[in-house]
Design a protein around this motif. Structure first.
Motif, short mmCIF file in Angstrom:
data_model
loop_
_atom_site.label_atom_id
_atom_site.label_comp_id
_atom_site.label_asym_id
_atom_site.label_seq_id
_atom_site.Cartn_x
_atom_site.Cartn_y
_atom_site.Cartn_z
N LYS A 129 1.27 -1.21 -0.17
CA LYS A 129 0.10 0.00 0.15
C LYS A 129 1.00 1.15 -0.06
N GLN A 130 2.09 1.31 0.70
CA GLN A 130 2.79 2.62 1.26
C GLN A 130 3.48 2.77 -0.43
N HIS A 132 2.52 1.48 -3.87
CA HIS A 132 1.36 1.90 -4.55
C HIS A 132 1.53 3.33 -4.06
N THR A 133 1.17 3.97 -3.01
CA THR A 133 0.54 5.58 -2.79
C THR A 133 1.36 6.17 -3.36
#
Length: 141
Positions: A129-130, A132-133
């Motif tokens: 998630k980190q 990808h963000t």
């Protein structure tokens, strides 16, 4: 080429490998957790060591795949807490999995192994998630 693909998908590989390992552990030993818990109530230890049969080779393969995935996944993050956490979860997971091959399998060690596997899954998801963000922020599409 393969190295780049592994590096690119390290979190997905790590997440999938850890999840597969957790499911494997739950299905092969977790299904009988009640009888296992009852047999461990008086600090019972197994009289046998695991062998390198099909399931043993699968265990070793999952440990190796998870290690490779952690190696490449920590390269993508700048968070030292996440890097150290992933290596800690992996080390505990790998060690707890290998200890059973010397015949030492108390119930608490299985719980530690499951917990480390869950921690590894969560770490990979958080890292995914980190990163990808961060990729979305950089993208000028």
């Amino acid at each position: 080429m393969l190295r780049q693909q592994v590096a690119k998908y390290a979190d997905q590989i790590g997440f999938t490998g850890s999840l597969f390992c957790l499911i494997h552990c739950i299905l092969t030993s977790g299904v009988i957790v009640i009888s296992s818990a009852v047999s461990h109530m008086d600090d019972h230890h197994h009289d046998h060591a695991h062998t390198l049969d099909f399931w043993g080779v699968l265990d070793i393969t999952m440990i190796i795949i998870s290690g490779v995935a952690v190696f490449f996944a920590v390269k993508k993050t700048k968070s030292n807490i996440l890097k150290n956490g992933m290596w800690l979860f992996y080390s505990v997971y790998a060690l707890s999995m290998m200890v059973k091959y010397i015949g030492y399998e108390p119930l608490w060690l299985a719980i530690v192994s499951y917990s480390a596997s869950i921690g590894l899954i969560a770490s990979h998801l958080f890292n995914l998630k980190q990163t990808h963000t961060k990729q979305k922020e950089v993208c000028t599409c």
